[in-house]
Design a protein around this motif. Sequence first.
Motif, PDB file in Angstrom:
ATOM      1  N   ALA A   1       0.827  -1.203   0.000  1.00 59.45           N
ATOM      2  CA  ALA A   1       0.000   0.000   0.000  1.00 59.45           C
ATOM      3  C   ALA A   1       0.863   1.256   0.000  1.00 59.45           C
ATOM      4  CB  ALA A   1      -0.931  -0.005   1.211  1.00 59.45           C
ATOM      5  N   TRP A   2       1.937   1.253   0.784  1.00 66.87           N
ATOM      6  CA  TRP A   2       2.823   2.415   0.825  1.00 66.87           C
ATOM      7  C   TRP A   2       3.471   2.667  -0.540  1.00 66.87           C
ATOM      8  CZ3 TRP A   2       3.195   6.378   3.871  1.00 66.87           C
ATOM      9  CH2 TRP A   2       2.789   6.284   5.209  1.00 66.87           C
ATOM     10  N   LEU A   3       3.924   1.588  -1.192  1.00 64.63           N
ATOM     11  CA  LEU A   3       4.556   1.740  -2.503  1.00 64.63           C
ATOM     12  C   LEU A   3       3.565   2.288  -3.531  1.00 64.63           C
ATOM     13  CD1 LEU A   3       6.729  -1.517  -2.713  1.00 64.63           C
ATOM     14  CD2 LEU A   3       7.538   0.847  -2.477  1.00 64.63           C
ATOM     15  N   LEU A   4       2.374   1.717  -3.558  1.00 66.93           N
ATOM     16  CA  LEU A   4       1.375   2.175  -4.524  1.00 66.93           C
ATOM     17  C   LEU A   4       0.909   3.594  -4.212  1.00 66.93           C
ATOM     18  CD1 LEU A   4      -0.788  -1.038  -5.078  1.00 66.93           C
ATOM     19  CD2 LEU A   4       0.982  -0.066  -6.561  1.00 66.93           C
TER      20      LEU A   4
ATOM     21  N   VAL B   1      -3.023   9.403   2.905  1.00 69.02           N
ATOM     22  CA  VAL B   1      -1.749   9.177   3.584  1.00 69.02           C
ATOM     23  C   VAL B   1      -1.961   8.970   5.082  1.00 69.02           C
ATOM     24  CG1 VAL B   1       0.524  10.138   4.085  1.00 69.02           C
ATOM     25  CG2 VAL B   1      -0.501  10.484   1.841  1.00 69.02           C
ATOM     26  N   THR B   2      -2.829   9.746   5.713  1.00 68.67           N
ATOM     27  CA  THR B   2      -3.083   9.539   7.143  1.00 68.67           C
ATOM     28  C   THR B   2      -3.707   8.171   7.390  1.00 68.67           C
ATOM     29  OG1 THR B   2      -5.177  10.748   6.890  1.00 68.67           O
ATOM     30  CG2 THR B   2      -3.296  11.965   7.791  1.00 68.67           C
ATOM     31  N   GLY B   3      -4.494   7.679   6.419  1.00 72.20           N
ATOM     32  CA  GLY B   3      -5.035   6.329   6.564  1.00 72.20           C
ATOM     33  C   GLY B   3      -3.939   5.291   6.613  1.00 72.20           C
ATOM     34  N   LEU B   4      -2.914   5.455   5.771  1.00 67.84           N
ATOM     35  CA  LEU B   4      -1.778   4.541   5.792  1.00 67.84           C
ATOM     36  C   LEU B   4      -0.994   4.656   7.094  1.00 67.84           C
ATOM     37  CD1 LEU B   4      -0.498   4.938   2.125  1.00 67.84           C
ATOM     38  CD2 LEU B   4      -1.436   2.864   3.149  1.00 67.84           C
ATOM     39  N   VAL B   5      -0.765   5.894   7.543  1.00 70.36           N
ATOM     40  CA  VAL B   5      -0.036   6.100   8.801  1.00 70.36           C
ATOM     41  C   VAL B   5      -0.791   5.463   9.958  1.00 70.36           C
ATOM     42  CG1 VAL B   5       0.726   7.846  10.455  1.00 70.36           C
ATOM     43  CG2 VAL B   5       1.107   8.198   8.006  1.00 70.36           C
TER      44      VAL B   5
END
Length: 542
Positions: A321-324, A497-501
Amino acid sequence: MTGGTTASGSPGAAAPSAGRRPAPTSLWDPRLRWTSLGSLALVLLAAFEAMAVTTVMPVVAEDLDGARLYSVAFSATLAASVIAMVVSGRWSDRSGPALPLVTATGVFVVGLVVAGTAEQMPVLVLGRFLQGLGSGAITVTLYVLVARAFPTPLHPRVFGLFSAGWVLPSMIGPLLAGVIADVWSWHWVFLGVALLIVPALALLLPVLRSLREIEAERAAESAAATGPSGAQGTPTDDSRPAVLGVPPEGAAVGASAAAELAPDAPAAPAADADADAAATPDPTPGWNAPSTVLAVLLAVVVALALVGTGSTSELLPSPVAWLLAAGGLAVVALAVRPLLPPRTLLAGRGLPATVLARGTLAAAYFGTEVYLPLMLQREYGLTPGNAGLVLTVGAIAWFLGSMTQARLGGRVASGRLLVAGACFVTAGVAIQITTALADLGVPGALVGWLVGGIGMGLAMPRLSTLVLAYSTPRDQGLNSSALSISDAVGGSAITAVTGLVFASVGSGRTSFAAAFLLCLALAVATVLVARRAGPGSARLPA
């Protein structure tokens, strides 16, 4: 045609010529009353629709057996709004805001009717897409309407009124939508707004008719100034007739904008601005913007990349997910760059920094607001209704901040209020981090969002004021669309981005603090960018 006349009603403006009424000094002047009411009504109804749909969508998805398309019903609206912002800005610059605003409102109504009568989820998604087209275009064309119909000194008050127009829907919109869905049906959440939009637009018909007549005169004068070889003469759109009794406003708002942005500096002569405008033969030069077709294609890429980036944290494991997400944000940055003024992503002084500040400020505030109610419910046991009261406090503070900047008017430069507002938002987000880490509880969250809301009320109207101050009648729509695109991209990107964090850090208050920390970094960046939003000299470029 106007000689040395400066922008209407600006400090240091020349006295109105004999027989011309002075510019209105109030939004409720008889010449502006119906324009103010109609514009506010459109903002109120668009805000209510945005708030209400969030409340009733779970019921809609269950009724239409459309849980798989739940997120698409929101992402389709976002994608459509970005596309509409691009088209409506260019259209408004070429033909004035009248026809684009009527068309946008019509598309919005059609979208509401389609959604309100939907019996299948794909049909509702289509309605939401049409609503996005309409609402995105309405936002941009209303900005151009403000630039064309209101004197420059009233712009902070108009945008303060627009900010206030979001407060009431944010307070009662979700509750009212729930009542409508319970007592009647969720269909009427859409259909009711459609019925009210029509009289709201009717209030604007007199000013829209006047603007259409003015644009026709400008087109005729431009055609008369074109020689047999097709070479342009001196542009005449810089000396447009009065609207609703407002004195003519020159294209180089340089004199008025300089007084607005740097009140202590001497105003630049309008004659110099006219000379600069005459040296630019293209009637819609703007900045070196891409063609409409290319711009629409870029907007589609931006919208799809934002939607895809926002879905990664929900569908894929964290490393992938971070890469995409990183790839998606890179695509967004590359595609959105031509849709914004040059050097926007580098915070170039003046208009570029102003547009960038809108995106970073929206990201810092709304990125925090997304997770604030969730923290209050999970960590402090509040009910959804009680957690929502914290957001209501922020909305009320936003209203108070916007009314404060409106009362200050031209006495305080917009650049200074923008910096002050960004500092308030930074403090508000910092308080939320402290609340999460130091267990300050509900009182800490309330104080933080009170401070943050005041900052948004001070800053957001002045960002709009600054953009119009930097604009001419040739690029008001282009610049307004850039401002709206920056807002939409900033809010959508930070949510992804906050969702990933949040998902990567783990559970507990630390995960909330980590998400808020990212928003704090953007708030601090906004303070630095805001310092570059004011002009480098007393005079703005024509």
